[in-house]
Motif scaffolding. Sequence first.
Motif, short mmCIF file in Angstrom:
data_model
loop_
_atom_site.label_atom_id
_atom_site.label_comp_id
_atom_site.label_asym_id
_atom_site.label_seq_id
_atom_site.Cartn_x
_atom_site.Cartn_y
_atom_site.Cartn_z
N GLU A 108 0.80 -1.23 0.00
CA GLU A 108 0.00 0.00 0.00
C GLU A 108 0.83 1.28 0.00
N SER A 109 2.14 1.16 0.04
CA SER A 109 3.03 2.34 0.09
C SER A 109 2.68 3.26 1.26
N ALA B 21 -4.12 7.53 3.65
CA ALA B 21 -3.27 6.48 4.22
C ALA B 21 -4.09 5.48 5.02
N LEU B 22 -5.00 5.97 5.84
CA LEU B 22 -5.79 5.06 6.68
C LEU B 22 -6.79 4.27 5.85
N GLY B 23 -7.23 4.85 4.73
CA GLY B 23 -8.06 4.09 3.79
C GLY B 23 -7.28 2.92 3.20
N ARG B 24 -6.02 3.15 2.90
CA ARG B 24 -5.17 2.07 2.38
C ARG B 24 -4.93 1.00 3.45
N VAL B 25 -4.75 1.44 4.70
CA VAL B 25 -4.58 0.47 5.79
C VAL B 25 -5.82 -0.40 5.92
N LYS B 26 -6.98 0.21 5.80
CA LYS B 26 -8.23 -0.54 5.87
C LYS B 26 -8.31 -1.57 4.75
N SER B 27 -7.96 -1.17 3.53
CA SER B 27 -7.98 -2.10 2.40
C SER B 27 -7.01 -3.25 2.62
N PHE B 28 -5.83 -2.94 3.15
CA PHE B 28 -4.83 -3.96 3.45
C PHE B 28 -5.38 -4.98 4.44
#
Length: 426
Positions: free
Chosen positions: A378-379, A408-415
């Motif tokens: 997610e970089s 960033a937190l949206g990417r963490v959620k997807s991860f």
Amino acid sequence: MENGAVNGYEMETPKNITIKGILSLLMESIDDDKNHSRSVISLGMGDPTAHSCFHTTHVAQEAVIDALQSDKFNGYAPTVGLPQTRRNELHVVHWAIAEYLSCDLPYKLSSDDVFITSGCTQAIDVALTMLARPRANILLPRPGFPIYELCAAFRSLEVRHFDLLPEKGFEADLDAISALADQNTVALVIINPGNPCGNVYSYQHLKKIAETAEKLKILVIADEVYGHLAFGRNPFVPMGSFGSIVPVLTLGSLSKRWMVPGWRLGWFVTSDPSGMFRNPKVVERIKKYFDILGGPATFIQAAVPGILEQTDEVFFKRTINILKQTSDICCDRIKEIPCISCPHKPEGSMAVMMKLNLLLLEDISDDIDFCFKLAREESVIILPGTAVGLKNWLRVTFAVDPVSLEEALGRVKSFCQRHSKQRERC
């Protein structure tokens, strides 16, 4: 010298984890991934200057420019700092460091109590060097700031950890402090406002810490690099307020409150109205050590009086408001991720500790594995809790512009959704 040995003695390098070291490895893992195309967002380093919403006041910039252009400050400064930055007489410098700190204390600091350092990190090194002696030990908080462990390793100081209690707002475990201390304990370290926990200690808890230290006959090192960056129920109270109970070494800097970590202007202050640090031998030892050190650039030192005297309260309030906003965003978005929880909402500083529930994740072995896979997929850079003393936790820095933080937190959620054992629950 051969194979790292001098006259047969092998020089060992401390194996302590450092924040910069592990963040560099996380960045390298992204660079090694040829498939990543998105911009990197770091929630790992406490340097707010990377974001346009966090910038210093024009007063600070102008004070530095004026000092530089005056052509008066191109030479060496005295080893303990320029007189302008050390005096507290109102007719000379109203807001020099001694006076600035005295405003929050029940007594006045003198210029002799103040020593100028290259950032708070050098102040940490000075404090531990002054206290080091054979068989000495020091009490450090867990989680904490790993530079203390690294400095202690170089000074051959034994480290003993006391826990900060998440269920009590990361208060210090006073019973553990009492149990850990012995006749060789030289000090305990308190970081307030807290890094990495985002906690702000109450007046009552700080007083109990002072009373505990007094009973144990040890001094307190108060790391207040995030001083005044408080936006919750507890106002910031300097540990020096309890200097009449126990001697306090106060460490601080311009870095965080003025958003200038690269200027490297810090201080080491003896907050000790009873006068233990005024022992001539102690004073001479401190001064001698400062003869070795190189302080901040002379023109930066010369700018300090103007910075402290002229910075408007509006600037500070704006910073606090943004940090409160971004801390709220951080906690609200984390609530949407079942495998991450926030036991204590941040009330100050620029970071918060989050707990990982690995039982809800598949193919993630621990916090380090989580952070490296998150970086590659997610970089997004987040500091594993192991780096600050808590395995299977995460330290999230929220001193980030709101748009980037949301992304960033949206990417963490997807991860986390991809790695969830029960994907429908994410």
